[in-house]
Every structure is written in C-alpha cells, then in structure tokens.
Design an enzyme around this catalytic site. Structure first.
Site, PDB file in Angstrom:
ATOM      1  N   ARG A   5      84.434 -42.691 155.976  1.00  0.00           N
ATOM      2  CA  ARG A   5      85.447 -43.741 155.984  1.00  0.00           C
ATOM      3  C   ARG A   5      86.297 -43.578 157.236  1.00  0.00           C
ATOM      4  NH1 ARG A   5      89.775 -44.215 151.182  1.00  0.00           N
ATOM      5  NH2 ARG A   5      88.087 -45.248 150.078  1.00  0.00           N
ATOM      6  N   LEU A  37      87.879 -41.203 147.592  1.00  0.00           N
ATOM      7  CA  LEU A  37      88.934 -40.732 148.468  1.00  0.00           C
ATOM      8  C   LEU A  37      90.163 -41.599 148.203  1.00  0.00           C
ATOM      9  CD1 LEU A  37      87.141 -40.304 151.942  1.00  0.00           C
ATOM     10  CD2 LEU A  37      87.638 -38.530 150.252  1.00  0.00           C
ATOM     11  N   ASP A  38      91.343 -40.992 148.333  1.00  0.00           N
ATOM     12  CA  ASP A  38      92.559 -41.785 148.200  1.00  0.00           C
ATOM     13  C   ASP A  38      92.556 -42.926 149.215  1.00  0.00           C
ATOM     14  OD1 ASP A  38      93.405 -39.952 146.335  1.00  0.00           O
ATOM     15  OD2 ASP A  38      94.929 -39.031 147.611  1.00  0.00           O
ATOM     16  N   ARG A  39      93.252 -43.983 148.875  1.00  0.00           N
ATOM     17  CA  ARG A  39      93.403 -45.093 149.807  1.00  0.00           C
ATOM     18  C   ARG A  39      93.991 -44.584 151.127  1.00  0.00           C
ATOM     19  NH1 ARG A  39      97.397 -50.343 149.370  1.00  0.00           N
ATOM     20  NH2 ARG A  39      96.279 -51.660 150.844  1.00  0.00           N
ATOM     21  N   THR A  41      92.859 -42.408 153.084  1.00  0.00           N
ATOM     22  CA  THR A  41      92.313 -41.110 153.489  1.00  0.00           C
ATOM     23  C   THR A  41      90.978 -41.348 154.169  1.00  0.00           C
ATOM     24  OG1 THR A  41      93.398 -39.927 151.689  1.00  0.00           O
ATOM     25  CG2 THR A  41      91.483 -38.863 152.664  1.00  0.00           C
TER      26      THR A  41
END
Length: 237
Positions: A5, A37-39, A41
């Site tokens: 990402r 994954l966290d937004r 990240t």
C-alpha cells in the site's frame, strides 16, 4: 501474494483474485486479503490467490507465526528497547477509538509490541516495532499510552506536534516494513520488504543523519541489528 500500500490517502491494494474468492472468513476483508492495515498506514500486505491459501494464511496470522516489523516516527525519545504488554479494547466513551484497558474491560484482548528506538534527535524518534499480536490500532495505541504517540496521528497523536508538522506529516507516519511467513502450500519462507514512502523516509533520514536515497538501506541495517536475535528464534510453523 505480497502487495504494497502506498502513501496516497485512502489507498488500498486491490486483490487480483477478487472475482474468484468469496469472503471465506466472514470478516469483511476483501476477497483474497488476509489481514488489514490501519487507514493511511503504508507497507506490505498479504493476499491469497485461493480460498484454501487464504484460510491457511489467516490461521498463521492468528497463531502468531508471521514476522511483522513496522517503522514509525513518534514524539519524544522512548527507551532504546521497550516491551509493551498491555491489553487493548474499545475506548470506554469514544467508540471510534481503541485504548489500553488494564483489568477493566471484558472486550480487552492481549496485545504485545516490542519497540526499538533506532534514531532520535531528542524531540522525535524513529522506532522499529516487532508486532507480536495484531489488534486494531495496536502500535498507535501502545505508543500513545507510553507517552510517545505516532506523529501525524489524528486519533491518538499529540495535537501540538501534529499542528507544528502538519505540512509534512499529513497522516500517521507508520509503515509496515517487513513480513516473513511460510508459504501456505510449500512451506518455503517468504520475505517481503516494502520501501518506506517519501514522507516517512524524509523524517527517518533526518533523524538517522543519512540522505533520503540511503534511508532504506540504513533502515534495513538498523532493524536487522536490533532484531537479529528475535528473528533467528522466531517460529514460522
């Protein structure tokens, strides 16, 4: 399949198998995607090409047989090494947030992060975090609870620092740098390293005293040095 990402706000890796796989776990994850994954990240993420592989990979994550290393820029100067063993659950009043819950919440789950400071200027620090569990917002919550929130974090961060660095820290500066795991069919050890995005690399290079184009090589050497012993004893099967 190992994907990456980028730092584009709201971006997420697309699964090439999205038309082939159902949501086998019922977790709401995109078909083929194994973990979240966290937004905002950035970094490495695993996707599966078959439902069987997806189930096996999700089991490996649940059993803590996946090596996960993150880089973060945080406020202040944490200890050179800290083991944060603190359960995480929903915040008692703000349901959008998670929080460390020590003995006061049935929903709290075990959470373990091993934090190594690898560069600092006394005001900000670069840390490598070995993530032993995978709770929602775990690194962000643990670092904030320790008094060293991730720079740029709108939920758990330091408002003053976020305002001072708003032009260059437009998101939580957290990056999933490295994954190691056994292939679900062959058992072969897979290793993926995601290069740091420009925003984190700029801060990291400044803290480490290297040029931005040298940062990834420096980060590899620095994380290998502090995590070698743990990595050599890690069990993937």
């Amino acid at each position: 399949m190992l994907l990456q990402r980028t730092a584009t706000p709201g971006s997420a890796p697309a699964s090439p198998s999205s038309d082939l796989l159902p949501d086998v776990s019922g977790s709401g994850l995109r078909p083929g995607v194994v973990h979240r994954l966290d937004r905002f990240t950035t970094g490495a993420i695993v996707a599966a090409k078959t439902a069987r592989a997806q189930r096996q990979l999700m089991a490996a994550f649940a059993a803590r047989r996946v090596w996960k290393v993150y880089l973060a820029v945080c406020v202040g100067e944490p200890h050179s090494r800290a083991v944060i063993d603190a359960p995480i659950g929903r915040h008692t009043t703000d349901r959008l947030r998670m929080a460390v819950r020590r003995g006061d919440g049935a929903d709290a789950r075990e959470a373990l992060s091993v934090v190594h400071r690898i560069a600092t200027d006394g005001r900000l620090s670069l840390v490598a975090v070995l993530l032993r569990t995978g709770r929602t917002h775990q690194i962000r919550v643990h670092l904030a609870d320790a008094g060293h929130p991730v720079l740029g974090d709108p939920l758990y961060g330091d408002a003053n620092w976020n305002r001072l660095e708003a032009r260059t820290a437009r998101r939580p500066l957290l990056h999933a740098r490295e994954l190691r795991l056994a292939h679900p069919h062959s058992g072969e050890l897979l290793h993926a390293v995601a290069p740091a995005p420009d925003d984190l690399a700029a801060y990291g290079a400044r803290l480490a005293g290297v040029s931005p184009d040298r940062f990834d090589a420096w980060a590899r050497e620095a994380t290998d040095a502090v995590l070698a012993e743990a990595r050599d004893s890690f069990e993937y099967c």
